[in-house]
Design a protein around this motif. Structure first.
Motif, PDB file in Angstrom:
ATOM      1  N   HIS A 298      12.791  30.969  14.952  1.00 34.97           N
ATOM      2  CA  HIS A 298      13.204  29.627  14.538  1.00 34.97           C
ATOM      3  C   HIS A 298      14.670  29.706  14.134  1.00 34.97           C
ATOM      4  O   HIS A 298      15.029  30.459  13.219  1.00 34.97           O
ATOM      5  CB  HIS A 298      12.330  29.175  13.356  1.00 34.97           C
ATOM      6  CG  HIS A 298      12.392  27.698  13.110  1.00 34.97           C
ATOM      7  ND1 HIS A 298      13.581  27.019  13.002  1.00 34.97           N
ATOM      8  CD2 HIS A 298      11.403  26.771  12.970  1.00 34.97           C
ATOM      9  CE1 HIS A 298      13.331  25.734  12.804  1.00 34.97           C
ATOM     10  NE2 HIS A 298      12.015  25.558  12.794  1.00 34.97           N
ATOM     11  N   LYS A 299      15.529  28.926  14.827  1.00 30.31           N
ATOM     12  CA  LYS A 299      16.977  29.045  14.594  1.00 30.31           C
ATOM     13  C   LYS A 299      17.332  28.777  13.134  1.00 30.31           C
ATOM     14  O   LYS A 299      18.202  29.427  12.571  1.00 30.31           O
ATOM     15  CB  LYS A 299      17.731  28.045  15.478  1.00 30.31           C
ATOM     16  CG  LYS A 299      17.970  28.523  16.899  1.00 30.31           C
ATOM     17  CD  LYS A 299      18.870  27.516  17.612  1.00 30.31           C
ATOM     18  CE  LYS A 299      18.826  27.705  19.118  1.00 30.31           C
ATOM     19  NZ  LYS A 299      19.301  26.533  19.842  1.00 30.31           N
ATOM     20  N   LYS A 300      16.647  27.786  12.531  1.00 26.99           N
ATOM     21  CA  LYS A 300      17.052  27.397  11.170  1.00 26.99           C
ATOM     22  C   LYS A 300      16.483  28.325  10.113  1.00 26.99           C
ATOM     23  O   LYS A 300      17.180  28.745   9.194  1.00 26.99           O
ATOM     24  CB  LYS A 300      16.592  25.962  10.889  1.00 26.99           C
ATOM     25  CG  LYS A 300      17.427  24.945  11.632  1.00 26.99           C
ATOM     26  CD  LYS A 300      16.974  23.513  11.329  1.00 26.99           C
ATOM     27  CE  LYS A 300      17.403  22.597  12.457  1.00 26.99           C
ATOM     28  NZ  LYS A 300      16.392  21.632  12.825  1.00 26.99           N
ATOM     29  N   THR A 301      15.195  28.675  10.253  1.00 29.23           N
ATOM     30  CA  THR A 301      14.553  29.417   9.162  1.00 29.23           C
ATOM     31  C   THR A 301      14.508  30.921   9.420  1.00 29.23           C
ATOM     32  O   THR A 301      14.204  31.698   8.508  1.00 29.23           O
ATOM     33  CB  THR A 301      13.100  28.946   8.977  1.00 29.23           C
ATOM     34  OG1 THR A 301      12.406  29.241  10.203  1.00 29.23           O
ATOM     35  CG2 THR A 301      13.009  27.464   8.682  1.00 29.23           C
ATOM     36  N   GLY A 302      14.744  31.320  10.675  1.00 27.21           N
ATOM     37  CA  GLY A 302      14.657  32.741  11.000  1.00 27.21           C
ATOM     38  C   GLY A 302      13.218  33.217  11.156  1.00 27.21           C
ATOM     39  O   GLY A 302      12.951  34.386  11.426  1.00 27.21           O
TER      40      GLY A 302
END
Ligand code: ANZ
Length: 937
Positions: free
Chosen positions: A694-698
């Motif tokens: 997930h790009k935002k949360t990693g």
């Protein structure tokens, strides 16, 4: 000067579209053979096009452009299936009128479709929610209302096929009834047999209403009291609650319009002339599901008729079971999962044995199937066996099972099992449902004395199988042949706003009248309150709230109602039908309207119909669309077409000759820790796509593979791709991924291969212009002509991926210079798949060599011919093996097709065909080896 493809993609697309637009008005050459290639039209949804649309539409466009270049007059129309539930629901939620949202959505989708240069003739565009279109949907409804099905008519369809039954105008039925050629049966229905003349007008009118192809009947709807509205099946969850709000949903019977599609079961089952996918044909057959059987009457007060597919078990009948709805015997049973029943206390007489047979009401008997009654044969039917076990009903065998079955179903040893089966079938613990020899009736016990003659005759006749016995029963007048179908009549009313109003009115005393044709279209009222009624205790349709629209004054003229230009003082009051037609109505016949879309006086003019349909078994030559429509849409459209054919409005018996379903587009979807889908745009892929982050949360996401779609958040809007790479590359990529009919996994990365290919094509053409040569090398010519031959075949079969592979191969093979005329031929092969770049390069060549490109557009030019003599100069050796053992080698033209190759092998092997072998043809750029494996290995 070299063509810089990459930096000019957008301007090339824009300029070529402008060029085609200028040519839009080229007159159609009516001297050419017509070819109708149709795409299933879309529902104008708010999300716009999804990937599945262009997949099918581009496939249709390639075929259409190819056929046009082959010299056909190609019809390629497009429109919108614009009535429907989502627009209405959106209106309820937001207050926006469906007309507005529908028209906005159409504008958006039109823009998207036009960008893809799909070669549609936009002057023929239709939208099913336009009143100029639904005027004719209403007109067709009136045709159905005003027709009946004459089952006795045997006729020729004009294509060498005998048809049984035909729709005819109601006026013909009236004549039959008035002249006594037809009678009215006990149910009040017209039936074809000689009768006394003398029925009253009312009796005849009532009988006619029971025979119309569009008729009123009571049917169940899903009524949700809390929401105050009727719901469609799609709005009801699996556990019977409303999808919105999760409220209880009740079944209520309401008067509904029905379509008598069941009269067309046999004709719908006849698909011999259609070139449709086997799977789709099987689904249509299953849906209709014909059972061939016999009706047998048991005598009583009143008699009970049963339908059976096993007449040969008649002597094994020990009870009769009727449904709960049976008019004379039925009673309500307590709802239960299990088979339950109750004895009615009444008996009927067996037509062969003359015994008294008890009548039961049983939950497993379906009221509206067959005769709504079953002859219970516990020894030969599992359901009857369970029922007889539960209620201690007698059992009697009629068929002798094979010895294995008998032995497997008993623990007894050393005794005559056949005798035991006759005396005590119950002890075998199960019904024998297979085929077998009928037991001699004289070996069975009957209570009647003396024994009826029929039984003695039966015994004397000896062995009979199911068929012979059925024939004997019919000859004795005991049985009547009958086919039953699972297909039910089509429920045609919807309690909805956004659909076609019915052109039907009711007088104050409840009589039904059609609106006069001259008043069509009957338009939907615009001003309507979409909120469902708050205090409704009964199901109501939204239109019922428009009192001004519902109540009208009019006169009856020739049985039809006129409401315009009338003297209100002399007119009577009528109420309009407030239900609307289902979404299927508009899509049932749209392919016909495209033939003459603006005709306000007729469905289709004679000239148009004669040109596009003459001598053709079906109107549409090729129909491309999703397999989700395999049953309903395609069945309903065929049904309406058949009625229109019977009534003489269309000259061919079927709508769609060849049908192709495009495959699905599949893609990875990503789930986070709480099982929610994460949009693909928010996902970073690592380790060769095996790891998703997930790009935002990693967060590391789990990857699942499935259909590409909005609900899985893995949809990539087509625009995103063609905006970035250009339309030609998008088209090539989509067509290259897999054969049209197969599902394919979407992978954006591989698209760069197509970009490279287009660049190479530009380079080859640029070089041909800059450094012209008189002739290409022998190898290049040979290759070009072999691909012309193969691609022509492939395009015909919609094998676009292999065609593109051959074009790539050709471009990769070009090592030296290519003559300009060969470039021009190559561009024509490419043009159907990549229209912009091919047209651009055609125009580019035209500037230097106008003779080579003499037409205003590549698409008006002719399809290239291959040079047979040249191809004959090169032969390749193709070894043929059987079971991996070398048999002989063929010397053939390398461009030989699979079919030709098989022909040659058949000749050498001296066999009629290769059906007994699995034929494996290994190709590289030509066939390199053929291996035959016998199927019975
Ligand atoms: C006697 C019998 C004996 C049957 C036997 C079968 C086996 P399909 O193939 O689905 O058409 N049947 C007839 N009408 C029915 C109804 N309204 N509701 C429930 N069952 C019904 O099935 C036809 C068979 O289903 C018929 O043949 C009848 O049972 C039953 F050894 O008749 B049979």
């Amino acid at each position: 000067m070299a063509v810089d493809y990459k930096s000019n993609v957008k301007s090339i697309e824009r300029d070529m579209r402008a060029l085609w637009k200028r040519m839009d008005n080229v007159d159609i050459d009516w001297g050419k053979i017509p070819y109708y290639c149709l795409d299933m039209f879309p529902y104008p949804s708010g999300i716009g096009l999804h990937m599945g649309h262009p997949l099918g539409y581009i496939a249709g466009d390639v075929n259409g452009r190819f056929m046009r270049m082959k010299g056909y007059n190609v019809l390629r129309p497009m429109g919108f299936d614009s009535f429907g539930l989502p627009a209405e629901q959106f209106a309820i939620q937001t207050g926006q009128h469906p007309e507005k949202t529908t028209s906005d959505n159409i504008d958006n989708m039109l823009r998207q479709l036009k960008t893809l240069s799909l070669g549609y003739d936009w002057s023929r565009m239709i939208a099913t929610s336009d009143s100029s279109y639904y005027k004719w949907t209403q007109w067709i409804f009136l045709q159905l209302y005003d027709s009946f099905f004459d089952e006795t008519e045997v006729w020729d369809d004009g294509f060498g096929n005998k048809l049984q039954g035909k729709a005819k105008p109601i006026s013909v039925l009236r004549e039959y009834l008035e002249a006594g050629e037809w009678d009215i049966d006990a149910n009040g229905e017209p039936c074809p047999c000689i009768a006394q003349v003398g029925y009253s007008k009312k009796e005849i009118d009532d009988a006619i209403d029971r025979a119309r192809l569009a008729y009123l009947d009571y049917a169940e709807v899903n009524w949700c009291p809390q929401l105050g509205t009727v719901l469609s099946n799609e709005e009801v969850t699996k556990d019977g609650k409303s999808e919105r709000g999760n409220f209880p949903v009740e079944k209520r019977k309401m008067k509904q319009w029905m379509m008598r599609i069941t009269k067309y079961c046999d004709r719908l089952l006849d698909v011999n002339e259609l070139d449709w996918p086997d799977q789709t044909i099987a689904m249509q057959k299953n849906w209709i599901d014909r059972s061939e059987g016999v009706e047998v009457k048991f005598f009583g007060n009143p008699d009970i008729t049963v339908f059976t597919t096993r007449p040969d078990t008649l002597l094994g009948v020990t009870f009769i079971a009727v449904s709960q709805d049976h008019p004379a015997y039925g009673v309500r049973l307590e709802p239960s999962e299990d088979k339950v029943g109750v004895f009615t206390g009444r008996y009927v007489i067996h037509p062969l044995t003359h015994e008294k047979v008890p009548v039961w009401v049983a939950s497993y008997v379906i009221g509206d199937y067959g005769a709504g009654a079953v002859m219970g044969v516990p020894s030969h039917d599992h359901r009857d066996f369970d029922f007889a076990e539960k209620y201690a009903i007698d059992m009697r065998p009629a068929i002798m099972p094979d010895t294995n079955w008998l032995a497997e179903h008993t623990t007894t040893t050393d005794i005559d099992l056949e005798q035991l089966w006759i005396k005590d079938p119950r002890s075998f613990g199960d019904a024998f449902t297979g085929d077998g020899r009928m037991i001699d009736p004289l070996k069975l016990y009957f209570e009647t004395d003396p024994l009826p003659d029929d039984l003695t005759e039966l015994s004397a006749r000896g062995d009979m199988d199911r068929e012979e016995f059925a024939t004997w029963l019919v000859s004795k007048g005991i049985g009547k042949r009958k086919n039953c179908y699972r297909l039910r009549d089509w429920l045609f009313s919807r309690q909805r706003y956004w659909g076609e109003p019915f052109p039907i009115l009711y007088s104050e005393d409840g009589k039904v009248y059609p609106l006069d044709e001259s008043e069509l279209p009957l338009e939907l009222p615009k001003q309507i309150d979409f909120a469902p009624p708050i205090d409704a205790t009964e199901p109501v349709a939204p239109l019922a709230k428009c009192r001004d629209w519902v109540e009208v004054k009019g006169y009856i003229v020739n049985g039809k109602v006129i409401t315009k230009n009338i003297d209100p003082a002399k007119a009577q009051k009528f109420f309009r039908e407030t239900n609307t037609m289902p979404n299927w109505a508009g899509s049932c016949w749209y392919y016909l309207r495209y033939l003459d879309p603006t005709n306000d006086a007729k469905l289709i003019s004679e000239e148009e119909v004669n040109y596009w349909c003459r001598d053709k078994y079906a109107t549409v030559d090729l129909y491309i669309g999703g397999s989700e429509h395999a049953v309903l849409h395609l069945l309903y459209a065929r049904f309406w077409h058949m009625v229109l054919f019977d009534l003489g409005h269309v000259p061919n018996p079927e709508p769609f000759l060849r049908l192709v379903h495009q495959g699905l587009i599949t893609a990875d979807a990503y789930l986070d820790g709480s099982n929610r889908y994460v949009d693909v745009h928010d996902v970073r892929l690592e380790n060769d796509r095996k790891v998703a982050i997930h790009k935002k949360t990693g967060e590391k996401l789990s990857i699942i593979h499935g259909k590409m779609g909005k609900s899985y958040k893995n949809g990539i809007p087509p625009e995103e791709i063609y905006d970035r790479y250009g339309v030609d590359i998008f088209r090539l990529h989509l067509m290259y991924m897999a054969p049209v009919t197969q599902s394919r996994d979407w992978q954006s990365e591989s698209i760069v291969g197509m970009e490279r290919f287009c660049k190479s094509v530009c380079n080859v053409v640029s070089r041909a212009i800059d450094k012209p040569v008189a002739e290409s090398s022998y190898m290049v010519r040979l290759k070009l002509h072999s691909i012309i031959k193969l691609i022509t075949e492939h395009y015909q079969n919609l094998h676009y991926n292999t065609s593109i592979a051959l074009m790539i191969e050709f471009i990769n093979l070009v090592d030296g210079d290519v003559a300009i005329h060969d470039c021009a031929s190559f561009l024509k092969l490419l043009a159907p798949c990549a229209p912009h770049i091919s047209e651009y390069l055609y125009q580019y060549i035209k500037r230097t060599c106008p003779d080579l490109c003499p037409y205003p557009s590549i698409f008006l030019d002719r399809w290239p011919e291959f040079d047979q003599e040249l191809l004959a100069t090169r032969k390749v050796k193709i070894p043929v093996t059987v079971k991996n053992k070398f048999k002989f080698a063929l010397e053939e033209d390398p461009s030989i097709s699979d079919e030709e190759l098989k022909d040659r092998i058949v000749k050498r092997l001296k066999v009629p065909n290769l059906n007994l072998y699995k034929v494996i043809i290994v190709r590289q750029d030509h066939p390199v080896i053929v291996n035959l494996l016998p199927l019975d290995l």
